[in-house]
Design a protein around this motif. Structure first.
Motif, PDB file in Angstrom:
ATOM      1  N   VAL A   7     -41.033  48.453 -50.336  1.00 17.99           N
ATOM      2  CA  VAL A   7     -41.128  47.025 -50.634  1.00 17.99           C
ATOM      3  C   VAL A   7     -39.743  46.473 -50.945  1.00 17.99           C
ATOM      4  CG1 VAL A   7     -42.061  45.312 -52.234  1.00 17.99           C
ATOM      5  CG2 VAL A   7     -43.511  47.176 -51.415  1.00 17.99           C
ATOM      6  N   GLY A   8     -39.405  45.378 -50.264  1.00 17.89           N
ATOM      7  CA  GLY A   8     -38.108  44.741 -50.462  1.00 17.89           C
ATOM      8  C   GLY A   8     -37.062  45.130 -49.436  1.00 17.89           C
ATOM      9  N   LEU A   9     -37.341  46.174 -48.642  1.00 17.82           N
ATOM     10  CA  LEU A   9     -36.379  46.564 -47.606  1.00 17.82           C
ATOM     11  C   LEU A   9     -36.385  45.546 -46.477  1.00 17.82           C
ATOM     12  CD1 LEU A   9     -36.904  50.423 -47.286  1.00 17.82           C
ATOM     13  CD2 LEU A   9     -35.129  49.195 -48.553  1.00 17.82           C
ATOM     14  N   MET A  10     -35.229  45.384 -45.856  1.00 10.67           N
ATOM     15  CA  MET A  10     -35.096  44.467 -44.723  1.00 10.67           C
ATOM     16  C   MET A  10     -35.225  45.241 -43.421  1.00 10.67           C
ATOM     17  SD  MET A  10     -34.517  41.682 -46.238  1.00 10.67           S
ATOM     18  CE  MET A  10     -33.327  40.404 -46.179  1.00 10.67           C
ATOM     19  N   GLY A  11     -35.710  44.555 -42.405  1.00  8.27           N
ATOM     20  CA  GLY A  11     -35.838  45.150 -41.086  1.00  8.27           C
ATOM     21  C   GLY A  11     -35.690  44.081 -40.021  1.00  8.27           C
ATOM     22  N   ARG A  12     -35.788  44.520 -38.770  1.00 13.35           N
ATOM     23  CA  ARG A  12     -35.706  43.584 -37.644  1.00 13.35           C
ATOM     24  C   ARG A  12     -36.920  43.812 -36.756  1.00 13.35           C
ATOM     25  NH1 ARG A  12     -31.813  40.372 -36.054  1.00 13.35           N
ATOM     26  NH2 ARG A  12     -30.277  41.444 -37.335  1.00 13.35           N
ATOM     27  N   VAL A  13     -37.536  42.712 -36.331  1.00 10.30           N
ATOM     28  CA  VAL A  13     -38.716  42.780 -35.469  1.00 10.30           C
ATOM     29  C   VAL A  13     -38.291  43.241 -34.078  1.00 10.30           C
ATOM     30  CG1 VAL A  13     -40.590  41.446 -34.431  1.00 10.30           C
ATOM     31  CG2 VAL A  13     -39.860  40.961 -36.779  1.00 10.30           C
ATOM     32  N   THR A  14     -38.979  44.263 -33.568  1.00 10.52           N
ATOM     33  CA  THR A  14     -38.703  44.758 -32.216  1.00 10.52           C
ATOM     34  C   THR A  14     -39.870  44.482 -31.267  1.00 10.52           C
ATOM     35  OG1 THR A  14     -39.458  46.972 -32.862  1.00 10.52           O
ATOM     36  CG2 THR A  14     -37.090  46.538 -32.975  1.00 10.52           C
ATOM     37  N   GLY A  15     -41.007  44.114 -31.825  1.00  9.02           N
ATOM     38  CA  GLY A  15     -42.178  43.739 -31.042  1.00  9.02           C
ATOM     39  C   GLY A  15     -42.897  42.620 -31.770  1.00  9.02           C
ATOM     40  N   THR A  16     -43.158  41.502 -31.114  1.00 10.26           N
ATOM     41  CA  THR A  16     -43.696  40.295 -31.745  1.00 10.26           C
ATOM     42  C   THR A  16     -44.881  40.597 -32.669  1.00 10.26           C
ATOM     43  OG1 THR A  16     -42.961  38.940 -29.908  1.00 10.26           O
ATOM     44  CG2 THR A  16     -44.663  38.010 -31.307  1.00 10.26           C
ATOM     45  N   GLY A  18     -47.989  38.946 -35.063  1.00 10.67           N
ATOM     46  CA  GLY A  18     -48.791  37.744 -35.200  1.00 10.67           C
ATOM     47  C   GLY A  18     -50.260  38.056 -35.366  1.00 10.67           C
ATOM     48  N   PRO A  19     -51.080  37.020 -35.566  1.00  6.70           N
ATOM     49  CA  PRO A  19     -52.522  37.216 -35.690  1.00  6.70           C
ATOM     50  C   PRO A  19     -53.078  37.876 -34.426  1.00  6.70           C
ATOM     51  CG  PRO A  19     -51.916  34.968 -36.267  1.00  6.70           C
ATOM     52  CD  PRO A  19     -50.704  35.619 -35.685  1.00  6.70           C
ATOM     53  N   GLY A  20     -53.813  38.934 -34.599  1.00  6.73           N
ATOM     54  CA  GLY A  20     -54.381  39.644 -33.457  1.00  6.73           C
ATOM     55  C   GLY A  20     -53.398  40.547 -32.737  1.00  6.73           C
ATOM     56  N   LEU A  21     -52.160  40.597 -33.208  1.00  6.48           N
ATOM     57  CA  LEU A  21     -51.132  41.449 -32.597  1.00  6.48           C
ATOM     58  C   LEU A  21     -50.667  42.490 -33.609  1.00  6.48           C
ATOM     59  CD1 LEU A  21     -48.763  38.722 -31.072  1.00  6.48           C
ATOM     60  CD2 LEU A  21     -50.466  40.074 -29.849  1.00  6.48           C
ATOM     61  N   VAL A  22     -50.461  43.695 -33.140  1.00  7.40           N
ATOM     62  CA  VAL A  22     -49.802  44.695 -33.973  1.00  7.40           C
ATOM     63  C   VAL A  22     -48.371  44.753 -33.484  1.00  7.40           C
ATOM     64  CG1 VAL A  22     -49.727  47.097 -34.683  1.00  7.40           C
ATOM     65  CG2 VAL A  22     -51.930  46.000 -34.275  1.00  7.40           C
ATOM     66  N   PHE A  36     -41.904  50.993 -37.618  1.00  8.19           N
ATOM     67  CA  PHE A  36     -43.184  50.874 -38.298  1.00  8.19           C
ATOM     68  C   PHE A  36     -44.038  49.842 -37.577  1.00  8.19           C
ATOM     69  CE2 PHE A  36     -40.291  52.437 -41.458  1.00  8.19           C
ATOM     70  CZ  PHE A  36     -41.043  53.305 -42.227  1.00  8.19           C
ATOM     71  N   LEU A  37     -45.363  50.047 -37.565  1.00 12.04           N
ATOM     72  CA  LEU A  37     -46.278  49.028 -37.081  1.00 12.04           C
ATOM     73  C   LEU A  37     -46.262  47.903 -38.102  1.00 12.04           C
ATOM     74  CD1 LEU A  37     -49.266  51.279 -35.987  1.00 12.04           C
ATOM     75  CD2 LEU A  37     -47.420  50.362 -34.570  1.00 12.04           C
ATOM     76  N   ALA A  38     -46.342  46.662 -37.643  1.00 14.26           N
ATOM     77  CA  ALA A  38     -46.160  45.541 -38.579  1.00 14.26           C
ATOM     78  C   ALA A  38     -47.184  44.441 -38.367  1.00 14.26           C
ATOM     79  CB  ALA A  38     -44.759  44.971 -38.419  1.00 14.26           C
ATOM     80  N   HIS A  39     -47.552  43.820 -39.498  1.00 13.09           N
ATOM     81  CA  HIS A  39     -48.465  42.681 -39.525  1.00 13.09           C
ATOM     82  C   HIS A  39     -47.825  41.585 -40.366  1.00 13.09           C
ATOM     83  CE1 HIS A  39     -51.804  45.069 -37.919  1.00 13.09           C
ATOM     84  NE2 HIS A  39     -51.343  46.045 -38.685  1.00 13.09           N
ATOM     85  N   PRO A  40     -48.154  40.311 -40.101  1.00 15.12           N
ATOM     86  CA  PRO A  40     -47.618  39.234 -40.940  1.00 15.12           C
ATOM     87  C   PRO A  40     -48.267  39.267 -42.321  1.00 15.12           C
ATOM     88  CG  PRO A  40     -49.181  38.337 -39.361  1.00 15.12           C
ATOM     89  CD  PRO A  40     -49.014  39.797 -39.035  1.00 15.12           C
ATOM     90  N   ALA A  41     -47.488  39.138 -43.368  1.00 15.19           N
ATOM     91  CA  ALA A  41     -48.007  39.191 -44.737  1.00 15.19           C
ATOM     92  C   ALA A  41     -49.001  38.070 -45.013  1.00 15.19           C
ATOM     93  CB  ALA A  41     -46.864  39.144 -45.735  1.00 15.19           C
ATOM     94  N   ASP A  42     -48.760  36.896 -44.421  1.00 14.89           N
ATOM     95  CA  ASP A  42     -49.666  35.769 -44.668  1.00 14.89           C
ATOM     96  C   ASP A  42     -50.897  35.799 -43.766  1.00 14.89           C
ATOM     97  OD1 ASP A  42     -48.771  34.902 -42.185  1.00 14.89           O
ATOM     98  OD2 ASP A  42     -47.754  33.126 -42.963  1.00 14.89           O
ATOM     99  N   GLY A  43     -50.910  36.729 -42.812  1.00 15.02           N
ATOM    100  CA  GLY A  43     -52.057  36.881 -41.924  1.00 15.02           C
ATOM    101  C   GLY A  43     -52.153  35.875 -40.812  1.00 15.02           C
ATOM    102  N   PRO A  61     -49.089  55.987 -43.376  1.00 15.41           N
ATOM    103  CA  PRO A  61     -47.698  56.406 -43.270  1.00 15.41           C
ATOM    104  C   PRO A  61     -46.784  55.422 -42.550  1.00 15.41           C
ATOM    105  CG  PRO A  61     -48.974  57.523 -41.592  1.00 15.41           C
ATOM    106  CD  PRO A  61     -49.934  56.647 -42.380  1.00 15.41           C
ATOM    107  N   ARG A  62     -47.276  54.593 -41.602  1.00 19.57           N
ATOM    108  CA  ARG A  62     -46.361  53.843 -40.740  1.00 19.57           C
ATOM    109  C   ARG A  62     -46.705  52.375 -40.575  1.00 19.57           C
ATOM    110  NH1 ARG A  62     -42.307  56.796 -40.321  1.00 19.57           N
ATOM    111  NH2 ARG A  62     -41.492  55.504 -38.701  1.00 19.57           N
ATOM    112  N   THR A  63     -47.368  51.751 -41.520  1.00 19.04           N
ATOM    113  CA  THR A  63     -47.740  50.339 -41.383  1.00 19.04           C
ATOM    114  C   THR A  63     -47.119  49.526 -42.513  1.00 19.04           C
ATOM    115  OG1 THR A  63     -49.832  50.939 -40.343  1.00 19.04           O
ATOM    116  CG2 THR A  63     -49.677  48.715 -41.247  1.00 19.04           C
TER     117      THR A  63
END
Length: 72
Positions: A7-16, A18-22, A36-43, A61-63
């Motif tokens: 928590v608090g680490l910075m990263g860069r998006v490599t794959g868009t 969004g809602p319905g997208l991993v 890491f697999l990523a989701h928007p915090a606000d959903g 482990p990776r989300t």
């Protein structure tokens, strides 16, 4: 790596993200960079590739849930 240390680490998006997208982010951890697999915090937000983000939650482990690091 435990949840609190991600928590608090910075990263860069490599794959868009969004809602319905991993999406995908790359984060510097453990002396290297990992994807890491990523989701928007606000959903609801869409975050395009190349955007700098901050990890707000880690589900081992990776989300992660992320938010934009800077307002655009």
């Amino acid at each position: 790596m435990d949840d609190a240390s991600m928590v608090g680490l910075m990263g860069r998006v490599t794959g868009t993200i969004g809602p319905g997208l991993v999406g995908e982010v790359i984060v510097r951890v453990r002396g290297g960079a990992e994807h890491f697999l990523a989701h928007p915090a606000d959903g609801t937000g869409r975050i395009e590739a190349g955007t700098v983000v901050m990890v707000v939650e880690h589900l081992p482990p990776r989300t992660v849930y992320v938010t934009r690091a800077y307002d655009s």
